[in-house]
Design a protein around this motif. Structure first.
Motif, PDB file in Angstrom:
ATOM      1  N   GLU A 292       0.831  -1.203   0.000  1.00  0.00           N
ATOM      2  CA  GLU A 292       0.000   0.000   0.000  1.00  0.00           C
ATOM      3  C   GLU A 292       0.864   1.251   0.000  1.00  0.00           C
ATOM      4  O   GLU A 292       0.578   2.228  -0.664  1.00  0.00           O
ATOM      5  CB  GLU A 292      -0.930  -0.017   1.228  1.00  0.00           C
ATOM      6  CG  GLU A 292      -1.898   1.135   1.286  1.00  0.00           C
ATOM      7  CD  GLU A 292      -2.771   1.254   0.033  1.00  0.00           C
ATOM      8  OE1 GLU A 292      -2.406   2.056  -0.851  1.00  0.00           O
ATOM      9  OE2 GLU A 292      -3.802   0.572  -0.060  1.00  0.00           O
TER      10      GLU A 292
ATOM     11  N   PHE B 276      -4.556 -12.597  -3.468  1.00  0.00           N
ATOM     12  CA  PHE B 276      -5.576 -13.173  -2.586  1.00  0.00           C
ATOM     13  C   PHE B 276      -5.309 -14.667  -2.460  1.00  0.00           C
ATOM     14  O   PHE B 276      -6.031 -15.482  -3.050  1.00  0.00           O
ATOM     15  CB  PHE B 276      -6.981 -12.964  -3.160  1.00  0.00           C
ATOM     16  CG  PHE B 276      -7.270 -11.553  -3.544  1.00  0.00           C
ATOM     17  CD1 PHE B 276      -7.539 -10.597  -2.578  1.00  0.00           C
ATOM     18  CD2 PHE B 276      -7.280 -11.169  -4.876  1.00  0.00           C
ATOM     19  CE1 PHE B 276      -7.811  -9.293  -2.925  1.00  0.00           C
ATOM     20  CE2 PHE B 276      -7.549  -9.872  -5.238  1.00  0.00           C
ATOM     21  CZ  PHE B 276      -7.813  -8.917  -4.266  1.00  0.00           C
TER      22      PHE B 276
ATOM     23  N   THR C 276     -13.411 -10.160  -2.337  1.00  0.00           N
ATOM     24  CA  THR C 276     -13.077  -8.796  -2.769  1.00  0.00           C
ATOM     25  C   THR C 276     -12.268  -8.848  -4.061  1.00  0.00           C
ATOM     26  O   THR C 276     -11.624  -9.851  -4.361  1.00  0.00           O
ATOM     27  CB  THR C 276     -12.281  -8.045  -1.665  1.00  0.00           C
ATOM     28  OG1 THR C 276     -11.883  -6.762  -2.179  1.00  0.00           O
ATOM     29  CG2 THR C 276     -11.030  -8.790  -1.236  1.00  0.00           C
TER      30      THR C 276
ATOM     31  N   HIS D  97     -10.097  -6.252  -4.842  1.00  0.00           N
ATOM     32  CA  HIS D  97      -8.942  -5.353  -4.759  1.00  0.00           C
ATOM     33  C   HIS D  97      -8.250  -5.458  -3.415  1.00  0.00           C
ATOM     34  O   HIS D  97      -8.877  -5.800  -2.388  1.00  0.00           O
ATOM     35  CB  HIS D  97      -9.362  -3.904  -5.020  1.00  0.00           C
ATOM     36  CG  HIS D  97     -10.306  -3.370  -3.981  1.00  0.00           C
ATOM     37  ND1 HIS D  97      -9.878  -2.640  -2.898  1.00  0.00           N
ATOM     38  CD2 HIS D  97     -11.644  -3.474  -3.855  1.00  0.00           C
ATOM     39  CE1 HIS D  97     -10.922  -2.306  -2.168  1.00  0.00           C
ATOM     40  NE2 HIS D  97     -12.001  -2.805  -2.718  1.00  0.00           N
ATOM     41  N   ARG D  98      -6.974  -5.176  -3.444  1.00  0.00           N
ATOM     42  CA  ARG D  98      -6.206  -5.134  -2.192  1.00  0.00           C
ATOM     43  C   ARG D  98      -5.052  -4.178  -2.426  1.00  0.00           C
ATOM     44  O   ARG D  98      -4.337  -4.280  -3.448  1.00  0.00           O
ATOM     45  CB  ARG D  98      -5.690  -6.525  -1.855  1.00  0.00           C
ATOM     46  CG  ARG D  98      -4.967  -6.563  -0.547  1.00  0.00           C
ATOM     47  CD  ARG D  98      -4.675  -7.983  -0.130  1.00  0.00           C
ATOM     48  NE  ARG D  98      -3.582  -7.988   0.808  1.00  0.00           N
ATOM     49  CZ  ARG D  98      -2.740  -8.981   0.962  1.00  0.00           C
ATOM     50  NH1 ARG D  98      -2.848 -10.070   0.230  1.00  0.00           N
ATOM     51  NH2 ARG D  98      -1.769  -8.900   1.832  1.00  0.00           N
TER      52      ARG D  98
ATOM     53  N   GLU E 221     -12.974   0.599  -4.431  1.00  0.00           N
ATOM     54  CA  GLU E 221     -14.142   0.197  -3.646  1.00  0.00           C
ATOM     55  C   GLU E 221     -15.435   0.579  -4.385  1.00  0.00           C
ATOM     56  O   GLU E 221     -16.374  -0.221  -4.467  1.00  0.00           O
ATOM     57  CB  GLU E 221     -14.080   0.862  -2.261  1.00  0.00           C
ATOM     58  CG  GLU E 221     -15.080   0.338  -1.258  1.00  0.00           C
ATOM     59  CD  GLU E 221     -15.161  -1.195  -1.177  1.00  0.00           C
ATOM     60  OE1 GLU E 221     -14.114  -1.873  -1.254  1.00  0.00           O
ATOM     61  OE2 GLU E 221     -16.299  -1.715  -1.051  1.00  0.00           O
TER      62      GLU E 221
END
Ligand SMILES: Cc1cc2nc3c(=O)[nH]c(=O)nc-3n(C[C@H](O)[C@H](O)[C@H](O)COP(=O)(O)OP(=O)(O)OC[C@H]3O[C@@H](n4cnc5c(N)ncnc54)[C@H](O)[C@@H]3O)c2cc1C
Length: 396
Positions: free
Chosen positions: A127, A161, A275, A277-278, A325
Motif C-alpha cells: 500500500e 488473494f 473482494t 482489490h487489495r 471500492e
C-alpha cells in the motif's frame, strides 16, 4: 496492466482517456493464442463504441440480428430479435483473433506499450510504496497501481488473494472452429443458431466474409493440459464431434466435416470472490468474475469493467482505494446476477436421455418464447455512466 486479452487492452485505453498512462504486460508472444470466435453482446459493443472501435468490429465480424433455437432434429423452438439498434450497437460475432487485433492496433496507434513474453509470477501488493510485478524472465516492473486482467487462471488473483477460492473446472472443454465457405443464406448468417439435443449443445453463426463459426463442447473429467490445448489437429476431435452431433440437423454435420483447425478451451467457473482489490492491486474481467460461456456476456462484462474502473479512478483523483471500492460496489451486483443467470442455463448443455431432452425442449419452447427476448433486456440495456463527474468519451 497484466494481460492483453479483452479486459487488459480496454483498461489501458480507458485509463489513457482519464490521464493515467499504463503499460500492458502479456505472457504470450505477439499474435498468439486468441483462437475461436466470440459474440460481443450489445452492452459490450457500446463500450467498444465509446473507444471508437465499434465500426472496426462490425466490419470484421457479422452482425447478429436474431437468436434462433432448435431441437436436434431441426424443429424450431424459438426465434427472437437480438436487439438490433435498440440498445445502441448490435451484437457482433467475430473471431477472437480479430477482436484482439483491433484492440492491440488501437493500443499501438495511441502509443500504449504492450510488452510480450512477460508472464507475471509474483506481485507485491504494497500500500505504501509502488507495486512491484515480477515476471518469469527475471525482470520486474513498478507502478502506482496494478490491474490484474490476466483471465480466469489469474496469477494476480492467486498472488494477491492467496485464500481466494480457485476456479472450478466445469467438466467441459469448449471447442470451436471456422468453416471458410459454408454457403449459409444471408438471413441465416446474421442469426446465432443454438441447437439443444440429448448429446449436448451446438451453436453456429456467420463470421467474416462467407465463413461460419461454430462452437460446442466435449465432456472431460479433468482440464486439458497445455499440450492438449495447443493441439490444433482435427482427427480425434472431429470423430468425437461427429459421434455426438453429426446426426443433428443440417448444416451441423457439414460444419463438423469441413471445419478448419479447432480451438479447445477448458471451461472454468469462478466462485464469487470476497473482494476484487487489495492495496494498489485490482482485478478486472475474468480474473475477477469468470463464468461459464452460457451467459454469452463475459467479454462484454470485461469491457464494461475496463470503462467503469477508469471512470472511478477519474472521479476519485488520486484516492485509488476509494476508486477500487466504488468500482467493486458498483459492478458486483450486476456481474453476480449475470453469473447466476448463466449458471441457471448450464443445464441446457447437458447430455441427457431422449425422453429428458423432449421434456427440456418443451421447457425451452415455453421459456424462450415467453421470456427469451425480455430476459436479455436488462443485460443489454446497461451503460457505464461515464458522464458522472466528467466529460463523455469523444468517439462513437
Ligand atoms: C469456450 C468459451 C467460449 C466463450 N464465448 C464467449 C462469447 O461468445 N461471448 C462472450 O462474451 N464471452 C465468451 N467467453 C468468455 C470470454 O472469452 C472471456 O470472458 C473474455 O475473454 C475475458 O477477457 P479477459 O481479458 O478478462 O481474459 P482473457 O481474454 O482470458 O485474457 C487474459 C490474458 O492474460 C494473459 N495472461 C494470463 N496469465 C498471465 C500472466 N501470468 N502474466 C501475463 N499475462 C497473462 C493471457 O495470455 C491472456 O492474453 C467464452 C469463453 C470460453 C471459455
Amino acid at each position: 496492466v497484466i494481460g492483453a486479452g479483452v479486459a487488459g487492452p480496454a483498461t489501458a485505453l480507458f485509463l489513457k482517456r482519464v490521464g493515467i498512462s499504463a503499460t500492458v504486460y502479456e505472457a504470450r508472444p505477439p499474435g498468439d493464442g486468441a483462437g475461436g470466435g466470440v459474440v460481443v453482446a450489445p452492452n459490450g459493443m457500446n463500450v467498444l463504441a465509446a473507444l471508437g472501435l465499434a465500426r472496426k468490429v462490425k466490419d470484421r465480424g457479422s452482425i447478429v440480428v436474431e437468436n434462433r433455437y432448435f431441437t436436434e432434429s431441426g424443429r424450431r423452438l424459438a426465434r427472437y430479435s437480438n436487439g438490433g439498434d435498440r440498445y445502441g450497437e448490435p451484437a457482433v460475432a467475430l473471431l477472437r483473433g480479430d477482436l484482439h487485433r483491433i484492440l492491440i492496433d488501437e493500443l499501438q496507434s495511441q502509443g500504449i506499450e504492450v510488452r510480450y513474453r512477460k508472464r507475471l509470477v509474483h506481485v507485491e501488493p504494497r500500500e505504501t510504496n509502488k507495486v512491484v510485478a515480477s515476471f518469469a524472465d527475471g525482470t520486474t516492473a513498478r507502478g502506482d497501481l496494478l490491474m490484474g486482467a490476466d483471465g480466469v487462471q489469474s496469477l494476480t488473483r492467486a498472488a494477491v488473494f492467496p485464500d481466494a477460492p480457485a476456479p472450478k473446472f466445469a467438466g467441459l472443454v469448449g471447442v470451436g472452429g471456422l468453416v471458410p465457405t459454408a454457403g449459409l443464406a444471408k438471413e441465416d448468417r446474421n442469426s446465432v443458431h443454438f441447437t439443444f439435443g440429448a448429446r449436448g449443445y451446438f451453436g453456429f453463426c456467420g463470421a467474416r466474409g462467407g465463413s461460419v463459426m461454430w462452437w460446442s463442447h466435449v465432456w472431460r473429467d479433468k482440464p486439458l493440459t497445455q499440450a492438449e490445448l495447443a493441439d490444433r489437429s482435427l482427427e480425434g476431435l472431429q470423430r468425437e464431434l461427429r459421434d455426438a452431433y453429426g446426426a443433428y440437423h443440417a448444416p451441423i454435420g457439414e460444419l463438423i466435416e469441413n471445419t478448419g483447425a479447432p480451438l479447445r478451451l477448458n471451461v472454468f467457473d469462478l466462485p464469487s470472490l470476497p473482494t476484487w482489490h487489495r492495496a494498489r492491486v485490482v482485478l478486472v474481467g475474468d480474473a475477477a468474475h469468470a463464468m461459464t460461456p452460457t451467459s454469452g456476456q463475459a467479454a462484454a462484462l470485461a469491457l464494461e469493467d475496463a470503462m467503469d474502473l477508469a471512470r472511478c479512478l477519474r472521479d476519485t483523483g488520486t484516492d485509488h482505494a476509494r476508486a477500487f471500492e466504488i468500482f467493486q460496489r458498483g459492478r458486483r451486483e450486476r456481474v453476480e446476477r449475470i453469473v447466476a443467470a448463466g449458471r441457471r442455463r448450464d443445464g441446457e448443455r447437458l447430455a441427457i436421455t431422449p425422453f429428458q431432452a423432449r421434456v427440456r425442449d418443451l421447457g425451452l419452447w415455453v421459456g424462450l418464447n415467453l421470456f427469451g427476448e425480455r430476459s436479455q433486456d436488462w443485460m443489454y440495456r446497461y451503460r457505464v455512466d461515464w458522464t458522472s463527474g466528467g466529460a463523455p468519451p469523444g468517439a462513437g
